[in-house]
Design a protein around this motif. Structure first.
Motif, PDB file in Angstrom:
ATOM      1  N   GLU A  47      77.250  74.276 -11.503  1.00  0.00           N
ATOM      2  CA  GLU A  47      76.584  73.536 -12.578  1.00  0.00           C
ATOM      3  C   GLU A  47      75.135  73.957 -12.826  1.00  0.00           C
ATOM      4  OE1 GLU A  47      78.017  71.184 -14.620  1.00  0.00           O
ATOM      5  OE2 GLU A  47      79.861  71.782 -13.600  1.00  0.00           O
ATOM      6  N   ALA A  50      71.753  69.448 -11.569  1.00  0.00           N
ATOM      7  CA  ALA A  50      72.417  68.169 -11.806  1.00  0.00           C
ATOM      8  C   ALA A  50      71.496  67.038 -11.370  1.00  0.00           C
ATOM      9  CB  ALA A  50      73.731  68.103 -11.025  1.00  0.00           C
ATOM     10  N   THR A  51      71.721  65.870 -11.943  1.00  0.00           N
ATOM     11  CA  THR A  51      70.985  64.685 -11.523  1.00  0.00           C
ATOM     12  C   THR A  51      71.643  64.115 -10.273  1.00  0.00           C
ATOM     13  OG1 THR A  51      72.338  63.173 -12.830  1.00  0.00           O
ATOM     14  CG2 THR A  51      70.396  64.148 -13.933  1.00  0.00           C
ATOM     15  N   GLY A  53      72.775  61.173  -9.998  1.00  0.00           N
ATOM     16  CA  GLY A  53      73.957  60.448 -10.466  1.00  0.00           C
ATOM     17  C   GLY A  53      75.152  61.356 -10.679  1.00  0.00           C
ATOM     18  N   GLN A  54      74.913  62.534 -11.254  1.00  0.00           N
ATOM     19  CA  GLN A  54      76.007  63.489 -11.469  1.00  0.00           C
ATOM     20  C   GLN A  54      76.567  63.989 -10.138  1.00  0.00           C
ATOM     21  OE1 GLN A  54      73.663  66.143 -13.918  1.00  0.00           O
ATOM     22  NE2 GLN A  54      74.769  65.531 -15.774  1.00  0.00           N
ATOM     23  N   ILE A  55      75.690  64.233  -9.175  1.00  0.00           N
ATOM     24  CA  ILE A  55      76.135  64.683  -7.854  1.00  0.00           C
ATOM     25  C   ILE A  55      76.964  63.583  -7.188  1.00  0.00           C
ATOM     26  CG2 ILE A  55      75.377  65.324  -5.524  1.00  0.00           C
ATOM     27  CD1 ILE A  55      72.906  66.639  -6.917  1.00  0.00           C
ATOM     28  N   ALA A  57      78.639  61.174  -8.626  1.00  0.00           N
ATOM     29  CA  ALA A  57      79.919  61.015  -9.325  1.00  0.00           C
ATOM     30  C   ALA A  57      80.901  62.097  -8.911  1.00  0.00           C
ATOM     31  CB  ALA A  57      79.696  61.046 -10.835  1.00  0.00           C
ATOM     32  N   CYS A  58      80.416  63.306  -8.725  1.00  0.00           N
ATOM     33  CA  CYS A  58      81.288  64.420  -8.338  1.00  0.00           C
ATOM     34  C   CYS A  58      81.791  64.275  -6.910  1.00  0.00           C
ATOM     35  CB  CYS A  58      80.542  65.739  -8.503  1.00  0.00           C
ATOM     36  SG  CYS A  58      81.449  67.153  -7.889  1.00  0.00           S
ATOM     37  N   THR A  66      73.802  59.829  -1.749  1.00  0.00           N
ATOM     38  CA  THR A  66      73.520  61.097  -2.423  1.00  0.00           C
ATOM     39  C   THR A  66      72.077  61.510  -2.164  1.00  0.00           C
ATOM     40  OG1 THR A  66      75.130  60.610  -4.156  1.00  0.00           O
ATOM     41  CG2 THR A  66      73.465  62.278  -4.658  1.00  0.00           C
ATOM     42  N   PHE A  92      66.189  66.381 -11.311  1.00  0.00           N
ATOM     43  CA  PHE A  92      67.252  67.372 -11.296  1.00  0.00           C
ATOM     44  C   PHE A  92      67.222  68.090  -9.952  1.00  0.00           C
ATOM     45  CE2 PHE A  92      66.582  66.805 -15.824  1.00  0.00           C
ATOM     46  CZ  PHE A  92      67.889  66.713 -16.285  1.00  0.00           C
TER      47      PHE A  92
END
Length: 143
Positions: A47, A50-51, A53-55, A57-58, A66, A92
């Protein structure tokens, strides 16, 4: 195809694919990072940035977990974090040069493992599997 049969086949395939993925990640991860940290590094490798939150979620982690794992990766100098220029509350996370180097080496090792594990497939089989993967990505993942 009846929906329950579709759900069963999808679940069965997903479980098998998850086992193969976990095995390959375990075999390619460096000793000094946990499997969870390696999943974060792998996500960032695909990616770019990533933020938190994105990490989360993944990887299926909460935001505090996280943050804790990313902090450990920062201490290992494998990732960096930077504030968003528009919203200073958003950060980020990106691979550092040494994190990029580690993931490039891990990716090459992963390719060798996959090549060895599926060496029995002839070129037609490989082409057929690649077409099936493209179809699955398009129909199930919207990619």
């Amino acid at each position: 195809m009846p929906l329950p049969e579709f759900a069963f086949k999808l679940r069965t395939f997903g479980t098998g694919f998850s086992k193969v993925t976990r095995h390959l990640l375990t075999e390619t991860k460096p000793e000094d990072v946990t499997l969870l940290q390696f999943e974060i590094l792998h996500f960032l490798y695909t990616e770019d940035s990533a933020t938190f939150g994105q990490i989360g979620a993944c990887t299926g982690m909460s935001l505090p977990n996280t943050s804790r794992e990313v902090k450990k990766l920062i201490q290992k100098k494998l990732v960096t974090k930077r504030a968003d220029l528009k919203d200073k509350r958003v950060y980020f996370v990106e691979l550092s040069p040494s994190g990029q180097e580690l993931m490039t080496a891990s990716s090459a090792k992963l390719e060798r493992l996959i090549s060895g594990q599926y060496a029995h497939l002839n070129p037609e089989d490989v082409n057929e599997v690649m077409q099936a993967l493209d179809l699955l990505s398009e129909k199930l993942l919207g990619e």
